[in-house]
Design a protein around this motif. Structure first.
Motif, PDB file in Angstrom:
ATOM      1  N   VAL A   1       1.346   4.152  -1.600  1.00  0.00           N
ATOM      2  CA  VAL A   1       1.012   2.892  -0.926  1.00  0.00           C
ATOM      3  C   VAL A   1       1.121   3.063   0.576  1.00  0.00           C
ATOM      4  CG1 VAL A   1       1.619   0.441  -0.681  1.00  0.00           C
ATOM      5  CG2 VAL A   1       1.820   1.560  -2.912  1.00  0.00           C
ATOM      6  N   PHE A   2       2.190   3.712   1.000  1.00  0.00           N
ATOM      7  CA  PHE A   2       2.387   3.952   2.434  1.00  0.00           C
ATOM      8  C   PHE A   2       1.253   4.793   3.015  1.00  0.00           C
ATOM      9  CE2 PHE A   2       3.899   6.698   5.838  1.00  0.00           C
ATOM     10  CZ  PHE A   2       4.454   5.790   6.719  1.00  0.00           C
TER      11      PHE A   2
ATOM     12  N   CYS B   1       6.429  -0.203  -0.664  1.00  0.00           N
ATOM     13  CA  CYS B   1       6.470   1.145  -0.092  1.00  0.00           C
ATOM     14  C   CYS B   1       7.728   1.912  -0.485  1.00  0.00           C
ATOM     15  CB  CYS B   1       6.366   1.074   1.434  1.00  0.00           C
ATOM     16  SG  CYS B   1       4.781   0.446   2.026  1.00  0.00           S
TER      17      CYS B   1
ATOM     18  N   SER C   1       6.886  -5.189   2.040  1.00  0.00           N
ATOM     19  CA  SER C   1       7.298  -3.811   2.327  1.00  0.00           C
ATOM     20  C   SER C   1       7.962  -3.145   1.140  1.00  0.00           C
ATOM     21  CB  SER C   1       8.246  -3.791   3.533  1.00  0.00           C
ATOM     22  OG  SER C   1       7.631  -4.338   4.674  1.00  0.00           O
TER      23      SER C   1
ATOM     24  N   ASP D   1      -1.223   3.603   5.839  1.00  0.00           N
ATOM     25  CA  ASP D   1      -1.188   4.368   7.082  1.00  0.00           C
ATOM     26  C   ASP D   1      -2.579   4.887   7.440  1.00  0.00           C
ATOM     27  OD1 ASP D   1       0.250   5.775   9.254  1.00  0.00           O
ATOM     28  OD2 ASP D   1      -0.348   7.571   8.154  1.00  0.00           O
TER      29      ASP D   1
ATOM     30  N   GLY E   1       5.733   4.442  -4.013  1.00  0.00           N
ATOM     31  CA  GLY E   1       5.616   3.825  -2.693  1.00  0.00           C
ATOM     32  C   GLY E   1       4.998   4.715  -1.645  1.00  0.00           C
TER      33      GLY E   1
END
Length: 349
Positions: free
Chosen positions: A200-201, A192, A189, A205, A197
């Motif tokens: 990446v999120f 992110c 995590s 998603d 980040g």
């Protein structure tokens, strides 16, 4: 706590100027949007997220129930509370969006954005304009923290329960294995919360829990309704609750749900577009990486099916019969009484 905070935010939100316009926009329905496939895809994905369908969470939690637990009652209560919570939360969100739209003199459509920007940018900005803004912000983000921890606990439980039930070594060291899963998830995590980040999120998603989750639910629906059998599933529920599910539920399980899910999965793949964050459109290599992430879970279904067919004895027909029959009923295969292979089974609901 989330219900207490949402109720407090609702009471505060409806007193703000422009809140009525926001609520009117929330309750207005544009039926022409129902012709857009993206609306149905977003709705199906959202209900899977909010209910935990397809993540294994419900199966993991229900495995701790007593055999005679009233699963029918629990299902009705859970889905009803989930839908009512989502509906009531809309009033909280749009009352503040109407306030922000009036404050900046822009249409509500320009303020109401989906994704993380709504929670982490627009809503905090609205709270910052209120009296005692620091207190409201602290309560709001504390609510988000509790929701995040609660969701993480559910997701972790599905992984831990599934693997510890399958492997005795992990079952004997459940606490250490749980600690290992938490640490690995925490380290992953961290990507992110880097400078990039948010990208990446956004990528995760868009790909990690969209089509792949819908595909997983589709396979579950087919497996239960068509391979395990609605008739057998209904008998199991009767043993647990004392009554068989009505014809409505059996028709939904066997025809409505699989057909709808198949439609959503096919359309989501056919209409897929590269993700974007603001004005930034992700490049082709990122799009390919995202599909690889999505396929990493979907490909396990045919891979495991091929493994079972290769490892089971007998002809291809016998392999399929053994694969779709519960282990305690394998003698039915030996006697040639596999109901899934009969025309009556395919018509029986």
């Amino acid at each position: 706590m989330p219900y207490v905070v949402l109720f407090a935010l609702l009471l505060r939100g409806i007193t703000l100027p422009g809140a009525v316009d926001g609520i009117k926009a929330y309750l207005s329905v544009d039926f022409h949007r129902l012709r857009e496939a993206s609306v149905w895809i977003d709705a199906a994905t959202q209900i899977c997220f909010s209910l935990g369908v397809g993540f294994g969470v419900l199966i993991a939690f229900s495995s701790y129930n007593e055999f005679t637990n009233n699963c029918y009652r629990d299902a009705i209560i859970t889905t009803s509370v989930n839908s009512l919570t989502s509906f009531s939360s809309g009033f909280v969100v749009f009352s503040f969006l109407g306030y922000m739209a009036q404050k900046h003199s822009v249409p509500i459509a320009d303020v109401a954005k989906d994704g993380p920007g709504l929670i982490f940018i627009i809503y905090p900005e609205a709270l910052a304009t209120l009296p005692l803004s620091s207190a409201w912000a602290a309560v709001f983000f504390l609510m988000l923290l509790t929701l995040g921890i609660d969701s993480a606990m559910g997701g972790m439980e599905s992984v831990v329960t599934g693997l510890t039930d399958e492997f005795q070594l992990l079952h004997r060291h459940r606490e250490l294995f749980t600690l290992f899963i938490v640490l690995v998830t925490f380290l992953l995590s961290l990507f992110c919360v880097t400078n990039g980040g948010i990208y990446v999120f956004t990528l995760l998603d868009h790909f990690a829990a969209g089509t792949s989750i819908l595909f997983g639910v589709l396979i579950e629906a087919i497996g239960v309704a068509w391979l395990y059998g609605v008739w057998r599933f209904s008998d199991d529920i009767k043993q647990m609750t004392g009554r068989r599910p009505s014809l409505y539920w059996r028709l939904c399980w066997k025809f409505v749900s699989p057909c709808f899910l198949l439609f959503v999965v096919v359309v989501s793949v056919a209409t897929s577009r590269p993700p974007r964050y603001g004005d930034y459109v992700f490049p082709e290599w990122a799009n390919a990486l995202g599909w690889a992430v999505a396929a990493s879970s979907m490909c396990l279904v045919p891979v495991y099916a091929a493994y079972k067919l290769c490892s089971l004895p007998g002809s291809l027909r016998e392999k399929v019969a053994y694969a779709i029959t519960p282990e305690k009923e394998r003698e039915l295969v030996d006697r040639g009484e596999v109901r899934q292979f009969t025309l009556r089974h395919w018509l029986l609901v």
